[in-house]
Scaffold this motif. Structure first.
Motif, short mmCIF file in Angstrom:
data_model
loop_
_atom_site.label_atom_id
_atom_site.label_comp_id
_atom_site.label_asym_id
_atom_site.label_seq_id
_atom_site.Cartn_x
_atom_site.Cartn_y
_atom_site.Cartn_z
N THR A 1 0.82 -1.21 0.00
CA THR A 1 0.00 0.00 0.00
C THR A 1 0.85 1.26 0.00
OG1 THR A 1 -0.20 -0.08 2.42
CG2 THR A 1 -1.96 -1.13 1.13
N ASP A 2 2.15 1.13 -0.29
CA ASP A 2 2.96 2.31 -0.55
C ASP A 2 2.50 2.92 -1.87
OD1 ASP A 2 4.41 1.97 1.78
OD2 ASP A 2 6.04 0.86 0.81
N PRO A 3 2.94 4.14 -2.20
CA PRO A 3 2.45 4.76 -3.44
C PRO A 3 2.61 3.90 -4.68
CG PRO A 3 3.48 6.42 -2.07
CD PRO A 3 3.71 5.10 -1.38
N ASP A 4 3.72 3.19 -4.82
CA ASP A 4 3.88 2.35 -6.01
C ASP A 4 2.91 1.18 -5.99
OD1 ASP A 4 5.34 1.26 -3.82
OD2 ASP A 4 6.56 0.05 -5.18
N GLY A 5 2.61 0.65 -4.79
CA GLY A 5 1.66 -0.44 -4.69
C GLY A 5 0.24 0.01 -4.97
N CYS B 1 1.38 3.71 4.51
CA CYS B 1 1.88 3.81 5.87
C CYS B 1 3.10 4.74 5.89
CB CYS B 1 2.21 2.42 6.41
SG CYS B 1 2.11 2.32 8.22
N TYR B 2 3.71 4.90 7.05
CA TYR B 2 4.76 5.90 7.22
C TYR B 2 5.99 5.72 6.33
CZ TYR B 2 6.19 2.31 10.62
OH TYR B 2 6.52 1.13 11.22
N PRO B 3 6.33 4.51 5.80
CA PRO B 3 7.46 4.45 4.87
C PRO B 3 7.31 5.37 3.66
CG PRO B 3 6.95 2.26 5.63
CD PRO B 3 5.85 3.15 6.13
N ALA B 4 6.05 5.74 3.32
CA ALA B 4 5.84 6.65 2.20
C ALA B 4 6.35 8.04 2.50
CB ALA B 4 4.35 6.70 1.84
N SER B 5 6.66 8.33 3.76
CA SER B 5 7.26 9.62 4.11
C SER B 5 8.77 9.63 3.93
CB SER B 5 6.90 10.01 5.55
OG SER B 5 5.56 10.46 5.62
N ASP B 6 9.33 8.51 3.51
CA ASP B 6 10.76 8.48 3.17
C ASP B 6 10.92 8.97 1.73
OD1 ASP B 6 11.36 7.39 5.67
OD2 ASP B 6 11.20 5.33 4.94
N VAL B 7 10.74 10.25 1.53
CA VAL B 7 10.80 10.83 0.19
C VAL B 7 12.21 11.37 -0.01
CG1 VAL B 7 9.66 12.35 -1.46
CG2 VAL B 7 8.39 11.48 0.51
N GLY B 8 13.06 10.56 -0.64
CA GLY B 8 14.50 10.81 -0.63
C GLY B 8 15.00 11.88 -1.57
N SER B 9 14.17 12.34 -2.48
CA SER B 9 14.63 13.33 -3.44
C SER B 9 13.44 14.02 -4.09
CB SER B 9 15.49 12.67 -4.53
OG SER B 9 14.69 11.81 -5.32
N ALA B 10 13.72 15.13 -4.76
CA ALA B 10 12.67 15.81 -5.51
C ALA B 10 12.16 14.93 -6.63
CB ALA B 10 13.21 17.13 -6.06
N THR B 11 13.04 14.12 -7.19
CA THR B 11 12.63 13.20 -8.26
C THR B 11 11.62 12.18 -7.73
OG1 THR B 11 14.75 13.45 -9.39
CG2 THR B 11 13.45 11.49 -9.92
N GLU B 12 11.87 11.67 -6.53
CA GLU B 12 10.94 10.70 -5.94
C GLU B 12 9.60 11.35 -5.64
OE1 GLU B 12 10.83 7.24 -2.46
OE2 GLU B 12 12.53 8.63 -2.57
N LEU B 13 9.63 12.59 -5.18
CA LEU B 13 8.38 13.32 -4.93
C LEU B 13 7.57 13.47 -6.21
CD1 LEU B 13 6.47 15.01 -3.20
CD2 LEU B 13 7.99 16.97 -3.56
N PRO C 1 1.21 8.88 7.18
CA PRO C 1 1.71 9.38 8.46
C PRO C 1 3.16 9.86 8.33
CG PRO C 1 0.82 7.14 8.65
CD PRO C 1 0.99 7.43 7.20
N PRO C 2 3.58 10.77 9.20
CA PRO C 2 4.98 11.21 9.19
C PRO C 2 5.88 10.19 9.85
CG PRO C 2 3.80 12.28 10.96
CD PRO C 2 2.77 11.48 10.20
N ARG C 3 7.16 10.38 9.67
CA ARG C 3 8.17 9.54 10.32
C ARG C 3 8.54 10.09 11.70
NH1 ARG C 3 10.00 4.36 9.58
NH2 ARG C 3 10.69 3.94 7.46
N HIS C 4 8.96 9.17 12.57
CA HIS C 4 9.56 9.53 13.86
C HIS C 4 10.83 10.33 13.59
CE1 HIS C 4 11.50 8.94 17.78
NE2 HIS C 4 10.37 8.41 18.25
N ARG C 5 11.13 11.28 14.48
CA ARG C 5 12.30 12.15 14.28
C ARG C 5 13.61 11.37 14.25
NH1 ARG C 5 14.11 12.38 19.53
NH2 ARG C 5 12.49 11.58 20.92
#
Length: 271
Positions: free
Chosen positions: A90-94, A121-133, A161-165
């Motif tokens: 259920t991540d964006p690609d899924g 879920c919160y792994p989708a907040s691991d947006v590592g670059s502008a390209t990924e966004l 959801p956001p990620r833990h700090r």
């Protein structure tokens, strides 16, 4: 004879014009563990049951977890059935795969439910670059094209959801907020009358205030202050659960798929 013919033509014409139902009553929430906690710790089913007492057509709330857990019925019981979401993803690609390809899960969900809410879920907040966004946006635009083909359904887009700090950094967190903001923007929603938006990210994240933990899971919503578990805690779910339940009731009960809702009305009601 002319009168009979006129009445017959009127009846045939009226039958040919699709009229939105006064209320929708079958809601599905597609999620993983954060969604499960929101439902259970946030008392979502209890709130829906309470609000249903004033509804002519009670909302039937279903939810679907990981494939191995599957579908729960409106009473909260596990049915033993699963929609077998492709890749259990259920991540964006899924979600892109679920909604834009021909698969059994999509066919069954569309057949069985009227209001379809879903989130990553919160792994989708691991947006590592502008390209990924930008890739996230591309996937969601393709999904929106599919949703446009089903004006008889309401699709509830829920921000991740956001990620833990301790599990992210400022750049990734800022891009995560940018994605959530875009999902709720006129750029994404305007002109697509069967889309609704629930901003879970903003409810859970520290504001974009320039602090070191900006756009990350709020301190008071952390399950642990020393570990990096990004699941929101019970306090978060208790704060948000009733609001989420009331939101779904309102979507199902008073906002039907039609061409009359303006972007301003949607944003005022649900932003």
């Amino acid at each position: 004879m002319r009168l009979i013919r006129a009445v017959t033509l009127f009846v045939l014409f009226a039958a040919a014009v699709a009229t939105p139902a006064a209320a929708l009553d079958n809601v599905l929430f597609l999620h993983h563990s954060t969604g499960r906690n929101l439902i259970d710790e946030g008392g979502v089913r209890g709130t829906i049951a309470q609000l249903n007492q004033s509804r002519g057509v009670p909302v039937q709330f279903w939810d679907h977890d990981y494939n191995a857990i599957g579908l729960r019925n409106p009473a909260g019981g596990y049915t033993g059935e699963s929609y077998e979401i492709p890749g259990d993803n259920t991540d964006p690609d899924g979600l892109f795969t679920l909604w834009t390809t021909a698969n059994a899960a999509r066919a069954q969900i569309l057949e069985n439910h009227q209001v379809i809410a879903f989130k990553s879920c919160y792994p989708a907040s691991d947006v590592g670059s502008a390209t990924e966004l930008e890739q996230y946006k591309t996937w969601y635009l393709a999904m929106r094209d599919v949703f446009d083909q089903h004006p008889d359904k309401i699709f509830v887009i829920i921000s991740q959801p956001p990620r833990h700090r301790l599990a992210t950094d400022q750049d990734d967190a800022a891009r995560a907020r940018a994605f959530a903001d875009w999902l709720g923007s006129a750029e994404y929603l305007a002109g697509h009358d069967n889309l609704r938006f629930f901003d879970l990210f903003d409810r859970l994240a520290r504001p974009d205030d320039g602090a070191a933990a900006a756009n990350m899971l709020r301190w008071e919503y952390e399950r642990s202050h020393s570990g990096d578990d990004s699941h929101p805690n019970a306090a978060a779910n208790q704060a948000i659960g009733p609001d989420f339940a009331a939101f779904l009731i309102e979507v199902a009960g008073s906002v039907t798929p039609n061409r009359d809702s303006s972007w301003g009305e949607v944003k005022a009601a649900w932003r």
